[in-house]
Design a protein around this motif. Sequence first.
Motif, short mmCIF file in Angstrom:
data_model
loop_
_atom_site.label_atom_id
_atom_site.label_comp_id
_atom_site.label_asym_id
_atom_site.label_seq_id
_atom_site.Cartn_x
_atom_site.Cartn_y
_atom_site.Cartn_z
N THR A 272 -6.24 -6.26 -15.55
CA THR A 272 -6.30 -6.65 -17.06
C THR A 272 -5.15 -7.43 -17.52
O THR A 272 -5.09 -8.50 -18.11
N LEU A 273 -3.79 -7.23 -17.02
CA LEU A 273 -2.63 -8.09 -17.18
C LEU A 273 -2.82 -9.69 -16.82
O LEU A 273 -2.31 -10.52 -17.47
N GLY A 274 -3.40 -9.68 -15.47
CA GLY A 274 -3.76 -11.14 -15.06
C GLY A 274 -4.72 -11.86 -15.96
O GLY A 274 -4.41 -12.86 -16.07
N ALA A 275 -5.84 -11.14 -16.34
CA ALA A 275 -6.66 -11.74 -17.28
C ALA A 275 -6.08 -12.13 -18.55
O ALA A 275 -6.08 -13.43 -19.12
N ALA A 276 -5.30 -11.29 -19.24
CA ALA A 276 -4.55 -11.47 -20.49
C ALA A 276 -3.43 -12.66 -20.26
O ALA A 276 -3.56 -13.79 -20.92
N SER A 277 -2.61 -12.70 -19.03
CA SER A 277 -1.83 -13.75 -18.80
C SER A 277 -2.44 -15.07 -18.54
O SER A 277 -1.74 -16.01 -18.97
N GLY A 278 -3.54 -15.20 -17.82
CA GLY A 278 -4.21 -16.47 -17.29
C GLY A 278 -4.71 -16.81 -18.79
O GLY A 278 -4.81 -18.21 -18.91
N ALA A 279 -5.31 -16.28 -19.63
CA ALA A 279 -5.73 -16.59 -20.98
C ALA A 279 -4.66 -17.50 -21.66
O ALA A 279 -4.79 -18.22 -22.10
N VAL A 280 -3.46 -16.63 -21.87
CA VAL A 280 -2.33 -17.11 -22.50
C VAL A 280 -1.90 -18.68 -21.90
O VAL A 280 -1.70 -19.47 -22.48
N ALA A 281 -2.06 -18.68 -20.45
CA ALA A 281 -1.50 -19.82 -19.74
C ALA A 281 -2.40 -21.02 -20.07
O ALA A 281 -1.89 -22.19 -20.15
N GLY A 282 -3.55 -20.77 -20.26
CA GLY A 282 -4.69 -21.75 -20.63
C GLY A 282 -4.49 -22.24 -21.89
O GLY A 282 -4.39 -23.61 -22.26
N LEU A 283 -4.12 -21.66 -22.75
CA LEU A 283 -3.83 -21.59 -24.18
C LEU A 283 -2.80 -22.64 -24.26
O LEU A 283 -2.53 -23.68 -25.41
N VAL A 284 -1.60 -22.41 -23.69
CA VAL A 284 -0.55 -23.08 -23.50
C VAL A 284 -0.57 -24.37 -23.21
O VAL A 284 -0.48 -25.61 -23.62
N ALA A 285 -1.20 -24.63 -21.81
CA ALA A 285 -1.55 -25.96 -21.27
C ALA A 285 -2.56 -26.84 -22.16
O ALA A 285 -2.27 -28.00 -22.07
N ILE A 286 -3.58 -26.19 -22.84
CA ILE A 286 -4.23 -27.36 -23.39
C ILE A 286 -3.99 -27.62 -24.74
O ILE A 286 -4.34 -28.43 -25.49
N THR A 287 -2.55 -27.15 -25.21
CA THR A 287 -2.09 -27.36 -26.67
C THR A 287 -1.66 -28.66 -26.61
O THR A 287 -1.78 -29.42 -27.62
N PRO A 288 -1.08 -29.38 -25.67
CA PRO A 288 -0.63 -30.77 -25.97
C PRO A 288 -1.59 -31.43 -25.48
O PRO A 288 -1.49 -32.96 -25.92
#
Length: 451
Positions: A272-288
């Motif tokens: 579950t920690l991986g799922a949450a962290s992966g989601a945040v990583a995607g949010l970060v990368a798509i921001t710019p």
Amino acid sequence: MPPGITLAADAPGLSAANTGFMLICSALVMLMTPGLAFFYGGMVRVKSTLNMLMMCFISLGIVTVLWVLYGFSLAFGTDSGSLIGWSADYVGLSGIGINQLWDGYSIPVYVFAVFQLMFAIITPALISGALADRVKFTAWALFVALWATVVYFPVAHWVWGSGGWLFEMGVIDFAGGTAVHINAGAAALGVILVIGKRVGFGRDPMRPHSLPLVMLGAGLLWFGWFGFNAGSWLGNDDGVGAVMFVNTQVATAAAMLAWLAYEKIRHGSLTTLGAASGAVAGLVAITPSGGSASPLGAIAIGAVAGLLCAMAVGLKYRFGFDDSLDVVGVHLVGGVVGSLLVGFFATGGVQSDARGLFYGGGFEQLGKQAVGVFAVLAYSLVVSAILALVLDRTIGMRVGEDDEISGIDQVEHAETAYDFSGAGGGAGSRRTASVPAGTAAAAPQTRKVDA
């Protein structure tokens, strides 16, 4: 996000629809800071939960006041030397008319100012995750005030302010890959190199105490990020914000799947920690990048970010720096990935006509993106380290070793997150409701990393 140049005859009138949309987006971005507090709060040990929540929440108070006093003027006032802004009318927000529009847009200046305020609030809060368990709260509060003033406000002007040198160069940062995520991630690295590791780092188990809180926080971040990203077009008239909304969802999903796939192949489990962290990583990368890419490009951007961030979180063990909650691995790496991939995936048909390498644009945009990435990274890293060093040598940044071991919640806040004894968690029950050092009662799982 930056203002455009509009002839008086073509200047738009106030749009009630766009104004309402942007107020909603501002509220969504504000919600991200409490969401971040839950996300980080669940990842620390029981004895540090309240401190982690407070390190995020205090940014709401400090940065809000500074933004009104002078921050908005420094970030978005009249340009001076392409490095900083200043407008006397913006000081205290005292010279702004109630119906005065942001230049080139159909929303009031007040709405633009409050939307940008929410970005300014969450950026220093992101840094806090790297410093969990060991920083004096008063020192952290002072660091937030200083860092916002000398790092965030100038960088926001570089990237988004009219006349800012990165903006004028043509660096694309739709909603904060450089100004928010690289800025915060580099600052986190600079500070932890100064203050050092937690007691027991690399030896004692430091598991998340509440994975349900982590998932709740990740869900709130994902929800709020639609305002963070889609709102950054400052209107809803031409469909660009809608593309960004779609790309935000798509990239986040792809990054979560990529992170989980890496975990399964590398470690044999899906956490579950991986799922949450992966989601945040995607949010970060798509921001710019989301305002430049197609949905298919967003899938690729999210997948690359999820994979690389999953690999990057183990670097702290390899290189010996204690990034408590992987701010460097997720926000710095994710921000760099997303910002550079604009130079590959920009279609030239969404927010601007700039094209990336995969769409016939050559290396020009990639070069601009690289300049923006490394300029912000270097400035934030160096200045943040200097600020931390000055504070450490004067008032001291760290709590004492005994206090860190016994629990920073009790020492700094005279409270505990959970009342296990029934006696209450406030100052009057410090002896009866204290939590044993090192307790991590609620979650046996921990992120598996490459040692």
